[in-house]
Design a protein around this motif. Structure first.
Motif, short mmCIF file in Angstrom:
data_model
loop_
_atom_site.label_atom_id
_atom_site.label_comp_id
_atom_site.label_asym_id
_atom_site.label_seq_id
_atom_site.Cartn_x
_atom_site.Cartn_y
_atom_site.Cartn_z
N ILE A 146 0.80 -1.23 0.00
CA ILE A 146 0.00 0.00 0.00
C ILE A 146 0.83 1.27 0.00
CG2 ILE A 146 -1.85 -1.18 1.25
CD1 ILE A 146 -1.02 0.49 3.72
N GLY A 147 2.13 1.18 0.28
CA GLY A 147 2.95 2.37 0.34
C GLY A 147 2.93 3.00 1.71
N LEU A 148 3.53 4.19 1.83
CA LEU A 148 3.70 4.85 3.12
C LEU A 148 2.55 5.77 3.52
CD1 LEU A 148 7.48 5.83 2.80
CD2 LEU A 148 6.52 4.13 4.36
N LYS A 149 1.68 6.09 2.60
CA LYS A 149 0.69 7.14 2.88
C LYS A 149 -0.33 6.74 3.93
CE LYS A 149 -2.48 10.40 0.67
NZ LYS A 149 -3.12 10.84 -0.60
N CYS A 309 -11.23 -6.92 9.99
CA CYS A 309 -11.63 -7.93 9.02
C CYS A 309 -11.81 -7.34 7.62
CB CYS A 309 -12.92 -8.63 9.47
SG CYS A 309 -12.65 -9.83 10.80
N VAL A 310 -12.33 -6.12 7.56
CA VAL A 310 -12.51 -5.45 6.27
C VAL A 310 -11.15 -5.20 5.62
CG1 VAL A 310 -13.24 -3.31 5.15
CG2 VAL A 310 -14.71 -4.38 6.87
N LEU A 311 -10.19 -4.67 6.40
CA LEU A 311 -8.87 -4.37 5.86
C LEU A 311 -8.12 -5.64 5.50
CD1 LEU A 311 -7.73 -1.46 8.24
CD2 LEU A 311 -8.61 -1.28 5.90
N LEU A 312 -8.25 -6.67 6.35
CA LEU A 312 -7.56 -7.93 6.08
C LEU A 312 -8.12 -8.59 4.82
CD1 LEU A 312 -5.48 -9.96 7.06
CD2 LEU A 312 -7.25 -11.03 8.47
N GLU A 313 -9.43 -8.56 4.65
CA GLU A 313 -10.04 -9.14 3.46
C GLU A 313 -9.55 -8.43 2.20
OE1 GLU A 313 -14.48 -10.58 2.54
OE2 GLU A 313 -14.31 -8.39 2.74
N ALA A 314 -9.42 -7.09 2.30
CA ALA A 314 -8.94 -6.31 1.16
C ALA A 314 -7.49 -6.65 0.82
CB ALA A 314 -9.07 -4.82 1.46
N LYS A 319 -6.78 -5.79 -2.87
CA LYS A 319 -7.44 -4.51 -3.09
C LYS A 319 -7.43 -3.64 -1.83
CE LYS A 319 -10.65 -6.56 -6.44
NZ LYS A 319 -12.09 -6.82 -6.77
N PRO A 320 -6.26 -3.44 -1.21
CA PRO A 320 -6.22 -2.68 0.04
C PRO A 320 -6.57 -1.21 -0.12
CG PRO A 320 -4.01 -3.11 -0.76
CD PRO A 320 -4.93 -3.93 -1.60
N LYS A 321 -6.20 -0.62 -1.26
CA LYS A 321 -6.46 0.80 -1.46
C LYS A 321 -7.96 1.07 -1.61
CE LYS A 321 -1.93 1.91 -3.33
NZ LYS A 321 -1.14 2.49 -4.45
N LYS A 326 -12.95 3.26 0.71
CA LYS A 326 -14.30 3.01 1.22
C LYS A 326 -14.43 3.44 2.67
CE LYS A 326 -17.79 -0.63 1.67
NZ LYS A 326 -18.10 -2.07 1.45
N GLU A 327 -13.39 3.13 3.47
CA GLU A 327 -13.42 3.52 4.88
C GLU A 327 -13.41 5.03 5.02
OE1 GLU A 327 -13.43 3.97 8.85
OE2 GLU A 327 -13.96 2.21 7.68
N GLN A 328 -12.59 5.72 4.22
CA GLN A 328 -12.55 7.18 4.27
C GLN A 328 -13.89 7.78 3.85
OE1 GLN A 328 -9.20 7.91 1.73
NE2 GLN A 328 -7.69 7.49 3.33
N LYS A 329 -14.52 7.17 2.84
CA LYS A 329 -15.83 7.64 2.38
C LYS A 329 -16.88 7.44 3.46
CE LYS A 329 -19.21 7.06 -1.34
NZ LYS A 329 -19.53 6.32 -2.60
#
Length: 371
Positions: A146-149, A309-314, A319-321, A326-329
């Motif tokens: 995912i990078g550093l951001k 679980c949402v982040l782990l599934e992604a 598809k982590p980004k 989605k979480e930010q939205k």
């Protein structure tokens, strides 16, 4: 060191301790600018934390308490003070050290060596859990994807859940963390800037999760970070001082720099912000998230699945980004929804105060109403 600083240092050394009036003062407390000797500093530092624990009834005799230990200054001083106070005031607590290995090469592996030494120094049992074992991913692997951001989002969510899992394994009743006054003030500022009412409402609490099986307490809630550093330094405690290599881009850093500027102008700004948050009153109509349990792992969640679980599934789907977006939205939608509810309540309250006599007889005529 400038000539002015040298003169200030010599002036401080000539002064007598404001508490005992006998020994030379070598410390100026950031919290209240009091100049005191080393021994009196140790005493007041520990006594203030004891009073915080007692006045807020943080513990009960016989409880098993897991100390979140990272090897850094805060958790090392927390282990030192909790061990000391537990014996001195007979709290009757069974203490454990609980460490989470995020899998950050050159940072966490080194700091865990410090924790292992702390375990020997304090004679407290130690449990270490890793992200790799719990989630199948290390932070090094996550950052490579995912990078550093936004890596702190993953780490924060996983770490909170990992601490709870470790505490359950240890059979602990409570978790204590080394979050200090600076940390809390930063969190208050961050939630204000985000407009996050749900978190703002609870972020200044000294204990969170009181209704859950594992409450978390912060004995350092009113303790300045600078004083924790001074305590660790003068006590010659063994701690790890390197900053996480992935944290420089964290949003918290901006709040931290702003807080430092405020503290220069007003030393009490840190405590002032905390007290302000403590005394904030939120309208009862403000819609707050309803907490339940995750359908997949049983952890606390406000939706069908918890954030971990949402982040782990992604991550597992590559598809982590998308999960972050989605979480930010969703976070933005929750904030806007809360703000809209507040605005609607304000409008309803304003309208309810209006009466027919508030309007002039010419403002609404029969002809205008029938047209």
């Amino acid at each position: 060191m400038s000539e002015k600083q040298q003169n200030q240092g010599r002036s401080t050394q000539r002064k007598k301790c404001e508490i005992c009036k006998e020994k030379n003062a070598i410390i100026k407390r950031p919290k209240n600018l009091q100049t005191i000797c080393k021994e009196c500093f140790f005493t007041v530092f520990e006594e203030e934390i004891h009073q915080t624990i007692i006045s807020n009834s943080l513990f009960s005799p016989g409880e098993k308490v897991a100390i979140a230990a990272s090897g850094g200054k805060d958790s090392t001083v927390l282990a030192e003070v909790m061990t000391l106070l537990n014996k001195k005031y007979n709290y009757g607590l069974e203490l454990f050290l609980l460490s989470i290995d995020e899998g950050i090469t050159g940072y966490r592996d080194d700091s865990l060596e410090t924790v292992k030494r702390n375990q020997e120094q304090y004679g407290i049992p130690l449990k270490i859990l890793s992200y790799k074992d719990l989630y199948g991913w290390s932070m090094d692997q996550i950052v490579s994807v995912i990078g550093l951001k936004n890596n702190c989002t993953f780490c924060g969510v996983f770490r909170r859940q990992a601490l709870d899992r470790g505490a359950v394994i240890l059979g602990a009743n409570k978790i204590v963390t080394g979050h200090n006054a600076d940390d809390l003030a930063e969190t208050v500022l961050m939630n204000l800037l985000r407009g996050d009412i749900a978190r703002l409402r609870r972020c200044a609490a000294i204990t969170t999760g009181q209704d859950s099986a594992l409450p978390r307490s912060k004995p350092f809630k009113y303790t300045y970070e600078k004083e924790i550093v001074m305590y660790a330094y003068f006590k010659k405690l063994d701690y790890f001082s390197t900053e996480c290599i992935y944290s420089p881009n964290a949003y918290r850093g901006y709040a931290r720099e702003y807080l430092k500027d405020l503290e220069v102008a007003r030393p009490s700004a840190i405590i002032d912000i905390i007290h302000s948050a403590e005394n904030m009153h939120f309208k009862s109509e403000t819609k707050m998230p309803t907490l339940g349990t995750c359908e997949r792992c049983g952890y606390i969640a406000s939706n069908r699945l918890c954030k971990a679980c949402v982040l782990l599934e992604a991550l597992n789907k590559g598809k982590p980004k998308m999960a972050l977006e989605k979480e930010q939205k969703n976070s933005l939608l929750r904030t806007n929804s809360a703000n809209n509810n507040n605005n609607n309540n304000n409008n309803n309250n304003n309208n309810s105060t209006l009466t027919p006599t508030s309007f002039s007889s010419s403002s609404v005529s029969p002809s205008s109403s029938s047209s």
